[in-house]
Scaffold this motif. Structure first.
Motif, PDB file in Angstrom:
ATOM      1  N   ARG A  56       6.538  15.857 -11.258  1.00 31.69           N
ATOM      2  CA  ARG A  56       6.803  14.704 -10.867  1.00 31.69           C
ATOM      3  C   ARG A  56       6.247  14.468  -9.298  1.00 31.69           C
ATOM      4  NH1 ARG A  56       5.895   9.649 -12.079  1.00 31.69           N
ATOM      5  NH2 ARG A  56       7.135   8.489 -11.028  1.00 31.69           N
ATOM      6  N   GLY A  57       6.429  15.397  -8.505  1.00 32.98           N
ATOM      7  CA  GLY A  57       6.128  15.317  -7.025  1.00 32.98           C
ATOM      8  C   GLY A  57       4.711  15.038  -7.005  1.00 32.98           C
ATOM      9  N   ALA A  58       3.846  15.899  -7.701  1.00 32.59           N
ATOM     10  CA  ALA A  58       2.660  15.954  -7.650  1.00 32.59           C
ATOM     11  C   ALA A  58       2.143  14.387  -8.245  1.00 32.59           C
ATOM     12  CB  ALA A  58       1.678  16.842  -8.645  1.00 32.59           C
ATOM     13  N   VAL A  59       2.769  13.820  -9.377  1.00 31.31           N
ATOM     14  CA  VAL A  59       2.331  12.484  -9.996  1.00 31.31           C
ATOM     15  C   VAL A  59       2.606  11.605  -8.897  1.00 31.31           C
ATOM     16  CG1 VAL A  59       2.846  10.902 -11.396  1.00 31.31           C
ATOM     17  CG2 VAL A  59       2.585  13.365 -12.290  1.00 31.31           C
ATOM     18  N   LYS A  60       3.892  11.533  -8.237  1.00 30.03           N
ATOM     19  CA  LYS A  60       4.152  10.618  -6.970  1.00 30.03           C
ATOM     20  C   LYS A  60       3.106  10.611  -6.039  1.00 30.03           C
ATOM     21  CE  LYS A  60       8.213   9.406  -5.942  1.00 30.03           C
ATOM     22  NZ  LYS A  60       9.534   9.679  -5.474  1.00 30.03           N
ATOM     23  N   ALA A  61       2.722  11.752  -5.615  1.00 35.50           N
ATOM     24  CA  ALA A  61       1.523  11.814  -4.647  1.00 35.50           C
ATOM     25  C   ALA A  61       0.454  11.321  -4.959  1.00 35.50           C
ATOM     26  CB  ALA A  61       1.471  13.490  -4.149  1.00 35.50           C
ATOM     27  N   LEU A  62      -0.148  11.354  -6.089  1.00 31.74           N
ATOM     28  CA  LEU A  62      -1.269  10.854  -6.823  1.00 31.74           C
ATOM     29  C   LEU A  62      -1.417   9.192  -6.931  1.00 31.74           C
ATOM     30  CD1 LEU A  62      -4.170  11.350  -7.946  1.00 31.74           C
ATOM     31  CD2 LEU A  62      -3.140  11.613 -10.338  1.00 31.74           C
ATOM     32  N   TYR A  63      -0.066   8.648  -7.131  1.00 24.92           N
ATOM     33  CA  TYR A  63       0.018   7.418  -7.096  1.00 24.92           C
ATOM     34  C   TYR A  63       0.089   6.999  -5.807  1.00 24.92           C
ATOM     35  CZ  TYR A  63       1.425   6.592 -12.073  1.00 24.92           C
ATOM     36  OH  TYR A  63       1.145   6.049 -13.432  1.00 24.92           O
ATOM     37  N   ALA A  64       0.537   7.475  -4.611  1.00 23.64           N
ATOM     38  CA  ALA A  64       0.467   7.012  -3.642  1.00 23.64           C
ATOM     39  C   ALA A  64      -0.818   7.165  -2.925  1.00 23.64           C
ATOM     40  CB  ALA A  64       1.648   8.230  -2.557  1.00 23.64           C
ATOM     41  N   LEU A  65      -1.718   8.345  -3.353  1.00 27.03           N
ATOM     42  CA  LEU A  65      -3.049   8.243  -2.845  1.00 27.03           C
ATOM     43  C   LEU A  65      -3.807   7.076  -3.357  1.00 27.03           C
ATOM     44  CD1 LEU A  65      -5.602   9.535  -1.548  1.00 27.03           C
ATOM     45  CD2 LEU A  65      -5.749  11.226  -3.339  1.00 27.03           C
ATOM     46  N   ILE A  66      -3.634   6.911  -4.393  1.00 23.90           N
ATOM     47  CA  ILE A  66      -4.462   5.631  -5.319  1.00 23.90           C
ATOM     48  C   ILE A  66      -4.124   4.405  -4.491  1.00 23.90           C
ATOM     49  CG2 ILE A  66      -4.833   4.566  -7.238  1.00 23.90           C
ATOM     50  CD1 ILE A  66      -6.080   7.358  -7.002  1.00 23.90           C
ATOM     51  N   ALA A  67      -2.642   4.259  -4.432  1.00 29.44           N
ATOM     52  CA  ALA A  67      -2.085   2.992  -3.619  1.00 29.44           C
ATOM     53  C   ALA A  67      -2.963   2.910  -2.186  1.00 29.44           C
ATOM     54  CB  ALA A  67      -0.653   2.931  -3.498  1.00 29.44           C
ATOM     55  N   ASP A  68      -3.025   4.071  -1.391  1.00 29.33           N
ATOM     56  CA  ASP A  68      -3.647   3.914  -0.032  1.00 29.33           C
ATOM     57  C   ASP A  68      -5.106   3.664  -0.309  1.00 29.33           C
ATOM     58  OD1 ASP A  68      -1.307   4.716   1.280  1.00 29.33           O
ATOM     59  OD2 ASP A  68      -1.780   6.892   1.636  1.00 29.33           O
ATOM     60  N   LEU A  69      -5.950   4.230  -1.317  1.00 27.55           N
ATOM     61  CA  LEU A  69      -7.127   3.579  -1.512  1.00 27.55           C
ATOM     62  C   LEU A  69      -7.156   2.130  -2.150  1.00 27.55           C
ATOM     63  CD1 LEU A  69      -8.398   6.751  -3.630  1.00 27.55           C
ATOM     64  CD2 LEU A  69      -9.051   6.184  -1.492  1.00 27.55           C
ATOM     65  N   MET A  70      -6.284   1.824  -2.692  1.00 31.96           N
ATOM     66  CA  MET A  70      -6.405   0.308  -3.106  1.00 31.96           C
ATOM     67  C   MET A  70      -5.915  -0.652  -1.904  1.00 31.96           C
ATOM     68  SD  MET A  70      -5.001   0.052  -7.095  1.00 31.96           S
ATOM     69  CE  MET A  70      -5.960   0.911  -8.420  1.00 31.96           C
ATOM     70  N   ASN A  71      -5.325  -0.107  -0.951  1.00 34.16           N
ATOM     71  CA  ASN A  71      -4.942  -0.669   0.183  1.00 34.16           C
ATOM     72  C   ASN A  71      -5.986  -1.184   1.041  1.00 34.16           C
ATOM     73  OD1 ASN A  71      -2.264  -1.255  -0.533  1.00 34.16           O
ATOM     74  ND2 ASN A  71      -1.471   0.641   0.611  1.00 34.16           N
ATOM     75  N   CYS A  72      -7.119  -0.532   0.927  1.00 34.40           N
ATOM     76  CA  CYS A  72      -8.472  -0.864   1.602  1.00 34.40           C
ATOM     77  C   CYS A  72      -8.926  -1.884   0.754  1.00 34.40           C
ATOM     78  CB  CYS A  72      -9.183   0.228   1.720  1.00 34.40           C
ATOM     79  SG  CYS A  72      -8.735   1.484   2.751  1.00 34.40           S
ATOM     80  N   ASN A  73      -8.633  -3.361   0.737  1.00 31.70           N
ATOM     81  CA  ASN A  73      -8.997  -4.328   0.044  1.00 31.70           C
ATOM     82  C   ASN A  73      -9.338  -5.681   0.703  1.00 31.70           C
ATOM     83  OD1 ASN A  73      -6.722  -6.320  -0.470  1.00 31.70           O
ATOM     84  ND2 ASN A  73      -5.827  -4.477  -0.975  1.00 31.70           N
ATOM     85  N   ASP A  74     -10.170  -6.564   0.258  1.00 30.42           N
ATOM     86  CA  ASP A  74     -10.474  -7.820   1.098  1.00 30.42           C
ATOM     87  C   ASP A  74      -9.563  -8.920   0.773  1.00 30.42           C
ATOM     88  OD1 ASP A  74     -12.504  -6.362   2.022  1.00 30.42           O
ATOM     89  OD2 ASP A  74     -14.072  -7.511   0.902  1.00 30.42           O
ATOM     90  N   ASP A  75      -8.362  -8.593  -0.115  1.00 28.89           N
ATOM     91  CA  ASP A  75      -7.566  -9.567  -0.431  1.00 28.89           C
ATOM     92  C   ASP A  75      -6.485  -9.624   0.158  1.00 28.89           C
ATOM     93  OD1 ASP A  75      -9.423 -10.357  -2.919  1.00 28.89           O
ATOM     94  OD2 ASP A  75      -9.231  -8.173  -3.223  1.00 28.89           O
ATOM     95  N   GLY A  76      -6.153  -8.679   1.053  1.00 32.98           N
ATOM     96  CA  GLY A  76      -4.711  -8.624   1.814  1.00 32.98           C
ATOM     97  C   GLY A  76      -3.726  -8.193   0.875  1.00 32.98           C
ATOM     98  N   HIS A  77      -3.873  -7.448  -0.335  1.00 34.11           N
ATOM     99  CA  HIS A  77      -2.920  -6.696  -1.234  1.00 34.11           C
ATOM    100  C   HIS A  77      -2.236  -5.580  -0.619  1.00 34.11           C
ATOM    101  CE1 HIS A  77      -2.994  -9.708  -4.473  1.00 34.11           C
ATOM    102  NE2 HIS A  77      -4.301  -9.561  -4.472  1.00 34.11           N
ATOM    103  N   VAL A  78      -1.179  -5.181  -0.530  1.00 37.19           N
ATOM    104  CA  VAL A  78      -0.445  -4.134  -0.156  1.00 37.19           C
ATOM    105  C   VAL A  78       0.276  -3.422  -1.327  1.00 37.19           C
ATOM    106  CG1 VAL A  78       0.977  -2.803   1.461  1.00 37.19           C
ATOM    107  CG2 VAL A  78      -0.412  -4.560   2.105  1.00 37.19           C
TER     108      VAL A  78
END
Length: 114
Positions: A56-78
């Motif tokens: 679960r800890g590794a899974v949470k870390a992976l979700y957090a990493l993907i969220a950080d990547l997706m936060n680099c967007n042109d739409d202002g989504h966080v």
């Protein structure tokens, strides 16, 4: 004489994605920072283990990493990792699919520069 810079001719590369929420939110992912790309590359070898062991800890870390990547967007989504999992219904399979598409996107940008 200086060359003319025409901003209308510039195309900012993005990776458009459609999320699995009720609104089918579309996000235009922009290229990452070098630090984020390094984090992603460091995580790739562990993906198989994360998917199989479901630590679960590794899974949470992976979700957090993907969220950080997706936060680099042109739409202002966080996004947060928890939102991706709960509100946007992203499974581990979806994360792996995103990573594959994201690496393809990065390779296309690098190929275009060369």
């Amino acid at each position: 004489m200086a060359k003319m810079l025409d901003f209308n001719a510039l195309q900012h590369p993005t990776l458009p994605i459609t999320l699995k929420d009720e609104n089918r939110t579309v996000v235009h992912i922009a290229p990452p920072t070098v630090a984020l790309l390094d984090r992603l590359q460091a995580a790739v070898p562990e993906l198989g283990e994360v998917a199989q062991q479901k630590d679960r800890g590794a899974v949470k870390a992976l979700y957090a990493l993907i969220a950080d990547l997706m936060n680099c967007n042109d739409d202002g989504h966080v996004f947060t990792g928890e939102e991706l999992e709960r509100e946007y219904n992203m499974s581990l399979y979806d994360l792996v699919a995103f990573i594959r598409a994201y690496f393809d996107f990065i390779h296309e940008i690098n190929d275009a520069k060369n």
